[in-house]
Design a protein around this motif. Structure first.
Motif, PDB file in Angstrom:
ATOM      1  N   ASP A 153       0.827  -1.204   0.000  1.00 17.10           N
ATOM      2  CA  ASP A 153       0.000   0.000   0.000  1.00 17.10           C
ATOM      3  C   ASP A 153       0.865   1.259   0.000  1.00 17.10           C
ATOM      4  N   ALA A 154       1.938   1.239   0.787  1.00 17.68           N
ATOM      5  CA  ALA A 154       2.823   2.415   0.851  1.00 17.68           C
ATOM      6  C   ALA A 154       3.436   2.704  -0.512  1.00 17.68           C
ATOM      7  N   ASN A 155       3.807   1.644  -1.230  1.00 17.28           N
ATOM      8  CA  ASN A 155       4.409   1.848  -2.555  1.00 17.28           C
ATOM      9  C   ASN A 155       3.400   2.381  -3.559  1.00 17.28           C
ATOM     10  N   LEU A 156       2.162   1.903  -3.478  1.00 24.25           N
ATOM     11  CA  LEU A 156       1.130   2.444  -4.357  1.00 24.25           C
ATOM     12  C   LEU A 156       0.842   3.910  -4.004  1.00 24.25           C
ATOM     13  N   SER A 157       0.883   4.225  -2.714  1.00 23.74           N
ATOM     14  CA  SER A 157       0.701   5.619  -2.295  1.00 23.74           C
ATOM     15  C   SER A 157       1.823   6.489  -2.849  1.00 23.74           C
ATOM     16  N   ALA A 158       3.047   5.976  -2.794  1.00 20.26           N
ATOM     17  CA  ALA A 158       4.182   6.760  -3.311  1.00 20.26           C
ATOM     18  C   ALA A 158       4.008   7.021  -4.800  1.00 20.26           C
ATOM     19  N   ASP A 159       3.592   6.002  -5.554  1.00 18.71           N
ATOM     20  CA  ASP A 159       3.407   6.181  -6.999  1.00 18.71           C
ATOM     21  C   ASP A 159       2.260   7.158  -7.289  1.00 18.71           C
ATOM     22  N   ALA A 160       1.180   7.050  -6.500  1.00 15.77           N
ATOM     23  CA  ALA A 160       0.043   7.952  -6.709  1.00 15.77           C
ATOM     24  C   ALA A 160       0.411   9.381  -6.320  1.00 15.77           C
ATOM     25  N   LEU A 161       1.259   9.516  -5.302  1.00 13.13           N
ATOM     26  CA  LEU A 161       1.694  10.852  -4.880  1.00 13.13           C
ATOM     27  C   LEU A 161       2.527  11.519  -5.980  1.00 13.13           C
ATOM     28  N   ILE A 162       3.428  10.754  -6.567  1.00 12.05           N
ATOM     29  CA  ILE A 162       4.216  11.309  -7.684  1.00 12.05           C
ATOM     30  C   ILE A 162       3.272  11.745  -8.802  1.00 12.05           C
ATOM     31  N   ARG A 174      -8.029  13.790  -5.470  1.00 11.04           N
ATOM     32  CA  ARG A 174      -7.458  13.358  -6.751  1.00 11.04           C
ATOM     33  C   ARG A 174      -6.445  12.229  -6.525  1.00 11.04           C
ATOM     34  N   PHE A 175      -5.691  12.320  -5.437  1.00 12.87           N
ATOM     35  CA  PHE A 175      -4.735  11.261  -5.070  1.00 12.87           C
ATOM     36  C   PHE A 175      -5.464   9.929  -4.884  1.00 12.87           C
ATOM     37  N   PHE A 176      -6.589   9.955  -4.131  1.00 12.16           N
ATOM     38  CA  PHE A 176      -7.355   8.713  -3.914  1.00 12.16           C
ATOM     39  C   PHE A 176      -7.785   8.103  -5.245  1.00 12.16           C
ATOM     40  N   GLN A 177      -8.169   8.984  -6.169  1.00  6.36           N
ATOM     41  CA  GLN A 177      -8.627   8.519  -7.475  1.00  6.36           C
ATOM     42  C   GLN A 177      -7.482   7.873  -8.267  1.00  6.36           C
ATOM     43  N   LEU A 178      -6.346   8.559  -8.300  1.00  9.33           N
ATOM     44  CA  LEU A 178      -5.194   8.028  -9.049  1.00  9.33           C
ATOM     45  C   LEU A 178      -4.709   6.713  -8.437  1.00  9.33           C
ATOM     46  N   LYS A 179      -4.738   6.662  -7.115  1.00  7.21           N
ATOM     47  CA  LYS A 179      -4.297   5.427  -6.452  1.00  7.21           C
ATOM     48  C   LYS A 179      -5.258   4.281  -6.745  1.00  7.21           C
ATOM     49  N   ALA A 180      -6.548   4.591  -6.759  1.00 10.97           N
ATOM     50  CA  ALA A 180      -7.540   3.554  -7.093  1.00 10.97           C
ATOM     51  C   ALA A 180      -7.302   3.025  -8.505  1.00 10.97           C
ATOM     52  N   ASP A 181      -6.947   3.917  -9.422  1.00 12.59           N
ATOM     53  CA  ASP A 181      -6.648   3.474 -10.796  1.00 12.59           C
ATOM     54  C   ASP A 181      -5.447   2.510 -10.798  1.00 12.59           C
ATOM     55  N   LEU A 182      -4.438   2.847  -9.998  1.00 16.78           N
ATOM     56  CA  LEU A 182      -3.252   1.976  -9.921  1.00 16.78           C
ATOM     57  C   LEU A 182      -3.609   0.610  -9.345  1.00 16.78           C
ATOM     58  N   ILE A 183      -4.457   0.615  -8.303  1.00 17.79           N
ATOM     59  CA  ILE A 183      -4.876  -0.649  -7.680  1.00 17.79           C
ATOM     60  C   ILE A 183      -5.666  -1.484  -8.686  1.00 17.79           C
ATOM     61  N   ALA A 184      -6.619  -0.834  -9.351  1.00 17.29           N
ATOM     62  CA  ALA A 184      -7.477  -1.551 -10.306  1.00 17.29           C
ATOM     63  C   ALA A 184      -6.629  -2.148 -11.437  1.00 17.29           C
ATOM     64  N   GLU A 185      -5.654  -1.385 -11.872  1.00 13.70           N
ATOM     65  CA  GLU A 185      -4.781  -1.842 -12.965  1.00 13.70           C
ATOM     66  C   GLU A 185      -3.917  -3.028 -12.505  1.00 13.70           C
ATOM     67  N   ARG A 186      -3.332  -2.881 -11.322  1.00 13.79           N
ATOM     68  CA  ARG A 186      -2.421  -3.920 -10.851  1.00 13.79           C
ATOM     69  C   ARG A 186      -3.122  -5.252 -10.597  1.00 13.79           C
ATOM     70  N   TYR A 187      -4.336  -5.189 -10.069  1.00 11.74           N
ATOM     71  CA  TYR A 187      -5.012  -6.428  -9.679  1.00 11.74           C
ATOM     72  C   TYR A 187      -6.157  -6.800 -10.621  1.00 11.74           C
ATOM     73  N   ALA A 188      -6.141  -6.203 -11.816  1.00 15.21           N
ATOM     74  CA  ALA A 188      -7.230  -6.429 -12.773  1.00 15.21           C
ATOM     75  C   ALA A 188      -7.396  -7.902 -13.136  1.00 15.21           C
ATOM     76  N   ASP A 189      -6.298  -8.624 -13.221  1.00 14.80           N
ATOM     77  CA  ASP A 189      -6.377 -10.012 -13.687  1.00 14.80           C
ATOM     78  C   ASP A 189      -6.531 -11.035 -12.566  1.00 14.80           C
ATOM     79  N   GLU A 190      -6.510 -10.545 -11.335  1.00 17.31           N
ATOM     80  CA  GLU A 190      -6.631 -11.497 -10.224  1.00 17.31           C
ATOM     81  C   GLU A 190      -8.098 -11.778  -9.932  1.00 17.31           C
ATOM     82  N   PRO A 191      -8.418 -13.030  -9.645  1.00 22.84           N
ATOM     83  CA  PRO A 191      -9.811 -13.313  -9.283  1.00 22.84           C
ATOM     84  C   PRO A 191     -10.152 -12.610  -7.974  1.00 22.84           C
ATOM     85  N   ALA A 192     -11.286 -11.941  -7.956  1.00 20.57           N
ATOM     86  CA  ALA A 192     -11.703 -11.246  -6.738  1.00 20.57           C
ATOM     87  C   ALA A 192     -12.717 -12.117  -6.012  1.00 20.57           C
ATOM     88  N   GLU A 193     -12.505 -12.308  -4.716  1.00 15.74           N
ATOM     89  CA  GLU A 193     -13.424 -13.147  -3.927  1.00 15.74           C
ATOM     90  C   GLU A 193     -14.348 -12.258  -3.129  1.00 15.74           C
TER      91      GLU A 193
END
Lengths: 197, 95
Positions: A153-162, A174-193
């Protein structure tokens, strides 16, 4: 490529002091941090302050807090320093347990430098005091272990902060939004339970 | 796009996802190290029900998609659906 990580904590952090008497009293006699080294330099410094003493306190695990005292240099205080800077710049010293934190609070409260604030933060509990030089000092204990999830989470926060500060008007929304995009992108292919059903 | 709140799956923040899941209009999925809490409309989480102390409560949001914080005080976290006018969502393709 991951860079190798060879550093091993703080060797020393150094600050200027105009009041070595109060500084030694506070760190050695009130807090009980042993003096472990002092360099006494005659004519070694630059022309404006050739003579100085650089002295060190043990803050545990071989880490040290150091001060410079320059002979013949008039004390300087920035009365215009914004409060936000004075509070943001601080040194936090680690203790392991609630008992240890309470012990340092007792030492402060029995001295002229009372504990100013005790706070349970997200992952640590801290006490705060302003030292004789006006530096904000924190002593802190962990409230829980930091997990692999926290690090991701800290690393995703750092990337979203940049990403957010590269935009015209950075905001936390806006940070929350950009971070959510990063999360969605990173875990897009993982099955969600589905949880808590 | 659904209103979506991401909460990190650690002991401190898990209660937010658990409390949110009690609303039948809310779904909670585990996505990576996060709980993805989402709804067609607003997501409302009562702080009292989470039992979160102050610092945990105010650091509990990891990320938000398709929505914005409308209220985040000591009693409630309310995330409302995004509108096209939200300046924070300017690059979002809001349907």
């Amino acid at each position: 490529m991951t860079l190798s990580h060879k550093v091993r904590g703080v060797d020393h952090a150094a600050f200027p002091t105009y009041d070595p008497k109060a500084t030694i009293h506070f760190y050695r006699d009130v807090l009980g941090f042993p003096v472990v080294h002092a360099t006494c330099a005659l004519g070694w410094g630059p022309e404006q302050h050739p003579d100085f003493i650089h002295f060190f306190f043990d803050i545990g695990q071989g880490d040290r807090l150091a001060f410079f005292y320059y002979f013949g240099v008039e004390a300087y205080h920035d009365d215009n320093e914004p409060e936000i800077l004075r509070r943001a710049r601080h040194l936090a010293i680690h203790v392991d347990t609630e008992e240890d934190l309470a012990e340092y609070r007792r030492r402060l409260d029995g001295s002229d430098w009372k504990c100013e604030l005790q706070v349970r933060h997200e992952t640590v509990e801290s006490i705060y005091v302003t030292d004789p030089n006006g530096y904000l000092i924190e002593i802190t204990r962990p409230l829980r272990a930091i997990t692999a999830e926290d690090d991701i989470d800290a690393n995703l926060s750092a990337d979203a902060l940049i990403a957010v500060v590269e935009e015209d008007k950075p905001s936390l929304g806006r940070f929350f939004q950009l971070k959510a995009d990063l999360i969605a992108e990173r875990y897009a292919d993982e099955p969600a339970e589905e949880s808590f059903v | 796009m659904r209103t979506t709140l991401f909460v990190l799956d650690v002991d401190d923040f898990r209660p937010l996802a658990e409390v949110a899941a009690k609303d039948p209009d809310v779904t909670v999925y585990k996505r990576g190290p996060y709980y993805e809490v989402s709804a067609e409309q607003a997501i409302v989480i009562d702080r009292n029900a989470t039992g979160c102390r102050n610092a945990v409560w105010y650091s509990s949001v990891a990320a938000i998609r398709g929505g914005r914080v409308a209220v985040w005080d000591k009693y409630v976290l309310r995330i409302e659906p995004a509108t096209v006018a939200d300046p924070d969502l300017r690059t979002l393709d809001v349907q």
